[in-house]
Design a protein around this motif. Structure first.
Motif, short mmCIF file in Angstrom:
data_model
loop_
_atom_site.label_atom_id
_atom_site.label_comp_id
_atom_site.label_asym_id
_atom_site.label_seq_id
_atom_site.Cartn_x
_atom_site.Cartn_y
_atom_site.Cartn_z
N ASN A 56 0.85 -1.19 0.00
CA ASN A 56 0.00 0.00 0.00
C ASN A 56 0.88 1.24 0.00
N ARG A 57 0.62 2.16 -0.90
CA ARG A 57 1.42 3.37 -1.04
C ARG A 57 0.57 4.61 -0.80
N GLU A 87 -3.22 4.83 -2.45
CA GLU A 87 -3.56 4.26 -3.75
C GLU A 87 -4.75 3.33 -3.62
N PRO A 90 -3.49 -0.91 -5.03
CA PRO A 90 -2.08 -1.20 -4.69
C PRO A 90 -1.59 -2.46 -5.38
#
Length: 314
Positions: A56-57, A87, A90
């Motif tokens: 996960n960003r 995001e 992801p």
């Protein structure tokens, strides 16, 4: 190399080979292709539940800003309000699998295991082959291999061909947040040693795992013969590793049936009507890059440049 369909089917080690191992020597079978596989030792490994690892960003806005902030020197201006966005899609990393079926005749393991356990040696060497293949895939796999997952902005070329101290310094400028180690072919390390020595700055060494390694700026150069050499050129990688450092991590599934070490299992599959015992050897693995700046690559590294040194005579 012959086409696989034309190769003879080999069900197990021959009786003559097993007899030689059992009666003519007390040493284990020696296989020259086995390497130290430093990459596996230096990577932090994460146990993956369900076979999927999701990265996960945090998402930035169109102006490249993550959080709207205001620096105040005086007065009472209206403060910005914001939140951290993520995001919505992801990336997910799925574990890859390396498998083979080891077949041994029960007559071989029964009659010729007095000096050396025939089955144990067959398993040991098969596992070594699986690990060698794994290291190759960690570097060259089209989806997860380090050479194929580098961001375009993290890929540079040598200034003049041979790997110079300036080139490695440029790599460090790309992975400057806690770089862990360089990774390259042994011939590229030798080429860098020649260039650094010619500059009058021979690289110092450190000891890891009981072996000496050349270093640059305190960062070890780790050798691996799995990096390809094409037309006398190869690549040098620089990695940051670890989940907390948002670096590169290895992925595996521990706790599988028949496990002999995390993520690697050997399972007995039964004995057929020809007295052939089968064992399924399986390795579950993958690789994840948690930050775009966790990996950089120096391409077009020439390994064939040598220097002639002229020494003053008395």
């Amino acid at each position: 190399m012959p086409d696989p369909v034309d190769l003879p089917v080999r069900l197990s080690v021959s009786a003559e080979a097993a007899r030689n191992l059992a009666t003519a020597t007390v040493t284990q079978p020696q296989w020259d292709e086995i390497t130290p596989r430093w990459l596996h030792l230096l990577l932090p490994w994460v146990d993956v539940d369900g076979g999927v690892y999701r990265v996960n960003r945090v998402r930035q806005n169109s102006e490249g800003v993550t959080v709207d902030l205001l620096t105040v020197d005086d007065g009472e201006p209206e403060l910005p309000t914001d939140f951290i966005d993520y995001e919505q899609d992801p990336r997910e990393y799925h574990l890859s699998t390396i498998q083979t079926v080891l077949r041994t005749h029960t007559r071989i393991t029964d009659l010729y295991s007095n000096a050396i356990d025939q089955l144990r040696e067959q398993v040991r060497l098969t596992v070594e082959a699986v690990k060698e293949r794994e290291e190759h895939e960690l570097l060259n796999h089209p989806k997860i291999g380090l050479l194929n997952t580098v961001s375009p902005t993290q890929r540079i070329k040598t200034r003049k061909g041979p790997p110079s101290p300036d080139d490695l310094d440029e790599l460090i400028s790309l992975v400057w947040k806690k770089p862990a180690f360089f990774l390259t072919h042994p011939k590229a390390i030798a080429a860098f040693g020649r260039e650094a020595t010619r500059r009058g700055v021979p690289p110092p060494t450190i000891t890891l795992f009981g072996s000496p390694f050349l270093t640059w700026r305190g960062i070890p150069l780790i050798p691996s013969d799995k990096l390809p050499i094409k037309e006398g050129k190869t690549s040098i990688l620089l990695l940051r590793v670890g989940e907390k450092q948002r670096g590169v991590v290895g992925l595996q599934k521990a706790g599988v049936a028949g496990e002999i070490e995390p993520g690697l299992s050997v399972r007995y599959m039964g004995t057929n009507e020809h007295s052939i015992a089968s064992h399924l050897v399986t390795r579950y693995f993958s690789l994840a890059k948690l930050g775009e700046d966790a990996l950089a690559v120096l391409d077009d590294v020439s390994i064939g440049n040598y220097h002639e040194y002229v020494y003053p005579t008395a």
